[in-house]
Design an enzyme around this catalytic site. Sequence first.
Site, short mmCIF file in Angstrom:
data_model
loop_
_atom_site.label_atom_id
_atom_site.label_comp_id
_atom_site.label_asym_id
_atom_site.label_seq_id
_atom_site.Cartn_x
_atom_site.Cartn_y
_atom_site.Cartn_z
N GLU A 172 42.31 40.22 38.13
CA GLU A 172 41.28 40.63 37.16
C GLU A 172 40.84 42.07 37.38
O GLU A 172 39.82 42.34 38.02
CB GLU A 172 40.06 39.70 37.23
CG GLU A 172 39.01 40.01 36.17
CD GLU A 172 37.79 39.11 36.25
OE1 GLU A 172 36.88 39.28 35.41
OE2 GLU A 172 37.73 38.24 37.14
N LYS A 209 43.68 38.45 33.99
CA LYS A 209 42.40 38.24 33.30
C LYS A 209 41.84 39.62 32.98
O LYS A 209 41.51 40.40 33.89
CB LYS A 209 41.42 37.44 34.17
CG LYS A 209 40.09 37.18 33.47
CD LYS A 209 39.22 36.19 34.25
CE LYS A 209 37.88 36.00 33.55
NZ LYS A 209 37.03 34.99 34.22
#
Length: 293
Positions: A172, A209
């Site tokens: 992420e 993500k």
Amino acid sequence: MALKIAHGDGFIAALDQSGGSSPKALSAYGIGPETYSSGEEMFTLIHAMRCRVLNSPSFNSDSILGAILFEQTMNGGDGRGGPFVAALRAKGIVPFLKVDQGLEDMREGVQLMKPMTRLSKLCERARSLGVFGTKMRAVIHQANEAGIERIVRQQIDCGIQILEHGLVPILEPEVSLACPERSKAERILLELAEREIARLPADRKIIWKLTIPEQDEFYDQLAQSEKVMRVLALSGGYTRDEACKKLSHQSQMIASFSRALLEGLEVNMSAEAFDRAIGESIEQIKQASFSPA
């Protein structure tokens, strides 16, 4: 679990609020900071909120593919006498664990992850409990190529370690919505992500993500890489309505929302009202994940 995450219809719930984000989550839920006097009390309260979400009939595998957990949640109970992870798996929901230990101070326009001194032990513990994967977050504040390169390299390096433990990492590298040149930062991030995934071991896949990009379908090519299992969207600072509207224009991304998922839930709701509210939230997010405009 891999097949479900890679091909299932639904999204991944993020129930991994940390010490930094938990007070905001509790306040939105109707529990102010005056209610608790220590970090332990705060985590007890937020764990109770997570158990309420877990045990809601609407929180099920019809729409929820997986759930990202904070370490204390992974190790905790489900509010009904059993382990939290086992309750997730009994519902057919794939468990993930947040493994980063917070962020460094900003340098070169980014915040790297702090050294993860407990990564191996966390991975071993997660595997023993039946956890499928992990998640780790860093933040891009400026379109600084050197800084973004450091972030992507760190994410891939740690991802390789996690793969060695038999877990699937969610990487992420969040681009802040406040980044003054967001489109440029996203272009740099995409170029480096496509380059760095070449370092992954053969036949191993990771999950990205990412912030919902300014350009529609921007991450399509990344999502179609043979080394990428899925591309998830974080809600960032958007309201649920805003995040869902923007996500609906990204056909190769599905949601992994935290604050937006829990938006509108209140501690004093009846069981029926709570389930209705979380059910409406889940349905809206699922539709956004599979309704490209």
